[in-house]
Design an enzyme around this catalytic site. Structure first.
Site, PDB file in Angstrom:
ATOM      1  CG  ASN A 123      -2.399   0.386   0.500  1.00 53.83           C
ATOM      2  OD1 ASN A 123      -2.476   1.457  -0.108  1.00 53.83           O
ATOM      3  ND2 ASN A 123      -3.402  -0.445   0.610  1.00 53.83           N
TER       4      ASN A 123
ATOM      5  CG  HIS B 246       4.880   3.065   4.906  1.00 51.53           C
ATOM      6  ND1 HIS B 246       5.881   2.159   5.153  1.00 51.53           N
ATOM      7  CD2 HIS B 246       5.283   4.240   5.463  1.00 51.53           C
ATOM      8  CE1 HIS B 246       6.828   2.754   5.860  1.00 51.53           C
ATOM      9  NE2 HIS B 246       6.501   4.014   6.058  1.00 51.53           N
ATOM     10  CB  CYS B 247       4.577  -0.849   0.192  1.00 50.74           C
ATOM     11  SG  CYS B 247       3.763  -1.699   1.531  1.00 50.74           S
ATOM     12  CB  ILE B 248       4.232   2.743  -3.527  1.00 52.57           C
ATOM     13  CG1 ILE B 248       3.131   3.648  -2.966  1.00 52.57           C
ATOM     14  CG2 ILE B 248       3.683   1.342  -3.832  1.00 52.57           C
ATOM     15  CD1 ILE B 248       2.035   3.993  -3.975  1.00 52.57           C
TER      16      ILE B 248
END
Ligand code: KQY
Length: 366
Positions: free
Chosen positions: A354, A356-358
């Site tokens: 999501n 935060h991961c990108i």
């Protein structure tokens, strides 16, 4: 311009600031691979653009993109956004990108962890990952800063959080997984984290979100709001496999103190109701040997904890779920000085992570 250093951040007086500290900017990678993103990445590109343009309202942002997608990305994002061509294997900037550290004089350096697509040949999510593993060194070039490269230590940025004051959060499920540093003991892994992030204490939450393909990254499960305060992904549903994970984490964190000896205040963020891959969504993803398939009915690792905090904003994923409202309300209370920006993020979730991961922050520096 960017030299490889043979010392460590701790020895040199550099530390990883908390994400909630001031940023110089954000980096992201443009999505396109058709065996991870449905319909050749077109729906994901729209949602990524929303994330990019939201962040661009608050701080400088650089989007790196393959040569094939360069013009398309440039045409879609706000003109304020810096778009730079860079080879990549996928778009998880948090995980393959540099972790930045600063010192008291405001100098910036990059940590370039070894990246193996969340588990290499044991249980990695795609092959190859060689271009992703070069992203951190290219970011150091763009930022004109020196870098620490670890050839013998695999880590993704989404598997750690820091309070900037000596405490690291991580999960055993991920850092002790067979596909990462299985030649090292837990103590050795902990020592490396302390040495490179300049920390004194590592808090080991047992597991992350149920069915998270990253082997339970902490950034989907727990996040520091500020030193001494964390949010935790939660469920009250005893039948949900997430129940035991969240309750064990709560029990563990309640009985721990941080590096400064503070008890942690734990704020619960209830997860959305289970979100499953639909037939239409599954059909839109190319099948490729070596890439994790997207099967109909698979449960996605949805969590509001995977939000991104920047200068004056909190970009939070929402899912058109009844729990969205509660998550937004809680985050508004926790971050009274920042604008909470909800973004409908199902298309990012379908790719395995999501907001935060990108994203990856560059802390303020001179
Ligand atoms: O940090 C993440 N959640 C990345 C997940 C990678 C998914 C690749 N399909």
């Amino acid at each position: 311009m960017s030299k490889r250093l043979e010392t460590t951040p701790k020895k040199d007086g550099f530390r990883m600031p908390g994400e909630f500290e001031e940023h110089a900017g954000t980096y992201m990678i443009w999505p396109e691979r058709p065996d991870n993103w449905r319909l050749g990445g077109k729906p994901a590109q729209k949602t990524f653009t929303e994330v990019i343009n939201t962040i661009a309202k608050y701080e400088p942002i650089t989007v790196v993109v393959s040569r094939e997608q360069y013009s398309n990305a440039l045409a879609m994002v706000d003109p304020k956004v810096r778009v730079v061509e860079m080879s990549n294997n996928d778009s998880w900037m948090r995980d393959c990108g540099a972790t930045f550290v600063t010192d008291k004089k405001g100098n910036l350096r990059a940590i370039d962890w070894k990246f193996n697509a969340w588990g290499g040949l044991v249980d990695g999510l795609y092959f190859p990952w060689d271009q992703d593993d070069l992203v951190a060194s290219k970011m150091a070039e763009l930022e004109e800063c020196d870098r620490y490269r670890l050839d013998d230590f695999i880590l993704e940025g989404g598997s750690i959080h820091t309070d900037g004051e000596g405490t690291i959060l991580t999960t055993e499920e991920c850092l002790l997984s067979a596909g990462r540093n299985s030649d090292k003991t837990k103590e050795e892994i902990e020592e490396t984290l302390k040495e490179y992030l300049n920390a004194e204490k590592v808090l080991w939450v047992k597991e992350g979100i149920y069915n998270d393909e990253t082997n339970g990254h902490v950034d989907n499960m727990v996040q520091f709001v500020k030193p001494g305060v964390v949010v935790l992904a939660w469920t009250d549903d005893e039948k949900d496999p997430q129940y035991k994970r969240s309750h064990e984490a709560y029990e563990y964190l309640s009985n721990e103190t941080d590096a400064k000896g503070r008890k942690l205040e734990i704020v619960k963020l209830h997860t959305p109701n289970p979100i499953l891959i639909t037939e239409k969504e599954s059909e839109g993803v190319d099948s490729v040997e070596g890439t994790l398939p997207r099967e109909v009915g698979d449960r996605l690792a949805a969590s509001y904890v995977n939000y991104y905090v920047g200068n004056g904003f909190v970009a939070v994923p929402i899912f058109n779920d009844p729990y969205d409202k509660e998550a937004i309300k809680t985050l508004k209370e926790l971050y009274p000085d920042r604008k909470v920006e909800p973004i409908y993020a199902r298309e990012i979730l379908l790719g395995g992570g999501n907001i935060h991961c990108i994203t990856q922050q560059v802390p303020k520096h001179k």
